[in-house]
Structure formats: C-alpha cells, structure tokens
Design a protein around this motif. Structure first.
Motif, short mmCIF file in Angstrom:
data_model
loop_
_atom_site.label_atom_id
_atom_site.label_comp_id
_atom_site.label_asym_id
_atom_site.label_seq_id
_atom_site.Cartn_x
_atom_site.Cartn_y
_atom_site.Cartn_z
N ASN A 1 0.83 -1.21 0.00
CA ASN A 1 0.00 0.00 0.00
C ASN A 1 0.86 1.25 0.00
O ASN A 1 0.52 2.26 -0.65
N ARG A 2 1.94 1.19 0.74
CA ARG A 2 2.84 2.35 0.78
C ARG A 2 3.45 2.61 -0.60
O ARG A 2 3.56 3.76 -1.03
N ASN A 3 3.80 1.56 -1.36
CA ASN A 3 4.36 1.73 -2.71
C ASN A 3 3.32 2.32 -3.67
O ASN A 3 3.64 3.18 -4.52
N LEU A 4 2.10 1.86 -3.56
CA LEU A 4 1.05 2.40 -4.43
C LEU A 4 0.82 3.87 -4.16
O LEU A 4 0.62 4.68 -5.09
N ILE A 5 0.83 4.22 -2.89
CA ILE A 5 0.64 5.63 -2.55
C ILE A 5 1.78 6.47 -3.09
O ILE A 5 1.58 7.59 -3.62
N LEU A 6 3.00 5.93 -3.02
CA LEU A 6 4.17 6.67 -3.54
C LEU A 6 4.09 6.86 -5.05
O LEU A 6 4.35 7.95 -5.57
#
Length: 446
Positions: A22-27
């Motif tokens: 999820n953190r990668n998608l947000i980035l």
C-alpha cells in the motif's frame, strides 16, 4: 511454547506485507500526480504556435489581448488563446474532398435575364496581424476582428461567407446567360474579384433602350434582350461603389475566381438549341465560302489555262525568232569564212609569187656568180691571190695557236729529240712571221 512463538512470527510477517504494498502504491500515485501537475503547469505556462497561424492571447491576470505572430513556443501564463489562419480559403466548388478553411455548397445566382444557376469557385483572404490601436484607443487589425467575432469560425460564417456570396450574386446580375455562355466567364470572375476588393458597383437597369451603352455599361449580347445594366458614376466620372466591408477590418483578398456556372436545365436546352443554330449557320457560311472559293478556283483555273496557252504561243514565236536569227547568223558567218578563205588564198598566192621571184633572183645571182667564178678561174693572178690569202689565213691561225706555247724549255738535259723539236718550232715561228709580213704588204697594196 515454541509453536506459539512461530505462529506469532508468521502473523507479524503476513500483516506487514500488505502495508508495504500500500505504501508503494501511494508513492507511485503521488509521483504521477506531481508529474501531471507539473505537465499541466507547463502546458498552461508555455504553448506552441504553428507557422500558418496567428494567435490572439488574452492574459489570465490583466485581460489584455496580444497577437502572437512568431511560429514556435511562446509564454502562455494561464491565458486563453484563439487561433486564426493567416490565409483563410473558402471553397464553394462542391468538392467535399478539397482542402480549405471552409467548404460550402455552390452559390445560387441569377443572371440579368432572370436565368438561374449555381456558381462554383474559390476565394482566399489574408487576415491582418498586430496593428497598433488608433488615437481613440480603439482596437485595429486582428484584435478588432477577435473583439467583434471572437473566433475564426464566426468570422468565416458571419463575414467572409457573406461577402463572398453577395459579390458572386452581384457579379452575375451584370450580364445575361448568353453573355456568360459566349465567353463571359472571365469577365464574371474579374467582376467578382474587383467588387470583392473595392466594393459592389451601384447600378441601375435600363429597359427598352435601343441605344448603345456608354462606357462602363454591361449589355446583353442577345439582340432580343432589352434590359441593360448601367454603372452609376460620380461627377468626376468614377464608378460609384458600396463600401467594401472587408476593408474596414484590414482583410485583403489574395485571389478570388468563379470557375464555372451550372445552368438550370431549361437554359441548357435553350443554349444547346442556340448552339446548334449557330453551328448550322456556321456550316452554311462555310458552304457558301466553299462555293465562292470553288467558283474563284474555276475562274483561276480558266485564267491559268488561257495564260498557259498564251505562254505556249509566245514561246513558239520566240523559238521561231531565235531559229531565224540563228540561220541569219550562220549565213553571215559562212560568208565571212568564205571571204577570209579567199583572202588567205590570195595571200598564199602572193607569198608563192614572191618566193618564186626571190628564187628566180637567187638563180640569176647564182648563175652570175658561177659565171664570174668560171671567168676568174682562168685568170692566173686571181688564182695566185686566192691561194695566197688562204695560206695567210692558215699561217695566221697557226701563229695564234702557238702564241702560248713554250718555245725554249727551262731545263734542257742532254741532246736528242727534244732539242730538235724546239728547233723545228722556232723555224715554224719564223715562217709565220714571214706570212704576217706578207699579209701586211698585200693589205698595203690594196
């Protein structure tokens, strides 16, 4: 206890994996958003202008209008832009595949004799660029056009198309269909271009006038047509015109032409009948000219035959004269030859007689000489003198030949034959000297 610890570790790993994804998608989404914002910002700050266009830029902060003429990138700064072609072309040929700023259908027209048709052609207009405002602060040039029309499409539909249509119709009303059919399309196209640039003529119709039109009038070529168009003139003789609506905006006409006219069906039938009548009339005239030419040819052939016969007679007469002159000349030459032969014979006879006389005289002289020689041969003294003269000549020649001879040798060795020869030579010299003395005495005696 060990199993419980392992289960806790597995639970911890499973819960951390979704959090990391999820953190990668947000980035990634944040990066894309930033890029879109940057691209949008750049597109609102910098834009591109094509070489065949002019742009009217309105500032987003002040509302000022600016004309951008230069092709390439320009500073937009969140302003609004309206594009105008530098040259706008209106094509009313009816060709849907043509390339133009505006494709419109054929323009309906009405000729002077109320005949209708559809005009096809092309008109091209050049828009002005950035023109400074007037003294009153009013906009001019492309800014004025944008202020009044707002876009290129509105300009075409509300101004350029209207001007084109009005001028095509006004030009068609100045001639009849027979005029146009008889080669007046060039005049129609010229009137269209002229009125589009300088304004439509102010005209009036004249009915039933049998007089010839004045300068600047357009009349029907058909003899039965009684309606003519007269262009009104001012006091100075210049043609009166309506104001050119394009000139007020600074729009110039690059070129404008009417290519052709599609006549209504009844006009085509009438024109075909007139064409056939004209063709029949032309054929009749041609046959008449042919008959006249044939008659002239027959007359010319007759005159040629007469001239040929006359030439033959003259030729025969000249030949007879030449033959007579030749016979006369031959007779004169023959007579002259006979006279010359006689003169030559007489000359030869004279020469023969002269030669004979000379030969006779020579014979007499010879006979006389022989007689004298015969008489002299009997005289002893004559014989002695002749003998002596001969001896003197011999001795004289001998003396002359010995003049250069060596009488006494430079060196004499011994006696013998050489001494005797020198002595004999000396004696001969003495004899020669005696002969010379004798010759001198004889000469003195004579």
């Amino acid at each position: 206890m060990d199993s419980k610890v392992q289960s806790d570790q597995q639970f911890t790993r499973g819960s951390l994996a979704p959090q990391k994804s999820n953190r990668n998608l947000i980035l990634i989404a944040a990066c894309i958003t930033v890029l879109v914002v940057i691209a949008t910002f750049i597109s609102q700050m910098i834009a591109w202008n094509e070489a065949d266009e002019r742009l009217v830029h309105q500032s987003a902060f002040t509302g000022d209008l600016t004309v951008i003429n230069q092709a390439g990138p320009y500073f937009k700064a969140f302003g609004t832009v309206s594009a105008y072609k530098k040259v706008i072309s209106i094509n009313f040929t009816g060709d849907d595949g043509a390339t133009a700023s505006a494709l419109v259908p054929l323009i309906p027209i009405r000729f002077l004799d109320t005949t209708t048709g559809d005009a096809r052609g092309v008109a091209r207009f050049r828009l002005p660029g950035n023109v400074p405002a007037g003294e009153s602060g009013s906009l001019r040039g492309l800014l004025k056009i944008h202020e009044e029309f707002g876009s290129q499409d509105t300009l075409i539909s509300n101004l350029l198309m209207r001007a084109t249509t009005e001028n095509v119709k006004a030009s068609a009303r100045m001639m009849s269909v027979e005029q146009h059919y008889s080669g007046g399309n060039g005049q129609l196209s010229q009137d269209f271009s002229d009125q589009l640039v300088y304004g439509i003529f102010v005209t009036e119709q004249i009915f039933g006038s049998g007089s010839r039109p004045k300068t600047g009038e357009f009349n029907n070529l058909n003899k039965q047509q009684r309606v003519t168009i007269n262009i009104k003139q001012d006091e100075e003789g210049n043609a009166l015109r309506n104001s050119a609506i394009l000139g007020a905006y600074g729009i110039t006409v690059v070129d404008a032409s009417i290519i052709d006219i599609d006549y209504e069906s009844k006009v085509n039938a009438r024109l075909e009948a007139q064409k056939q009548a004209a063709a029949d009339e032309a054929l009749a005239r041609q046959n008449l000219k042919k008959a006249e030419q044939q008659a002239r040819t027959e007359v010319a052939l007759g005159e040629q035959a007469i001239a040929k016969q006359r030439a033959e007679s003259e030729k025969l007469k000249i030949k007879e004269q030449i033959d007579a002159e030749r016979v006369k000349a031959n007779a004169i030459i023959s007579a002259q030859q006979r006279v010359a032969v006689k003169a030559e014979l007489a000359k030869e006879q004279h020469e023969i007689l002269k030669q004979q006389r000379l030969e006779a005289q020579g014979m007499d002289v010879l006979a006389e000489a022989r007689q004298r020689a015969k008489s002299a041969a009997l005289d002893p003294k004559y014989v002695f003198d002749e003998t002596l003269k001969a001896e003197v000549k011999i001795q004289t020649a001998l003396f002359n030949s010995l003049g250069n001879s060596r009488l006494v040798p430079e060196i004499v060795i011994g006696g013998g034959q050489g001494v005797q020869n020198n002595g004999s030579e000396f004696m001969r010299l003495l004899a020669a000297d005696a002969a010379l003395n004798l010759k001198k005495r004889l000469d003195n005696r004579q």
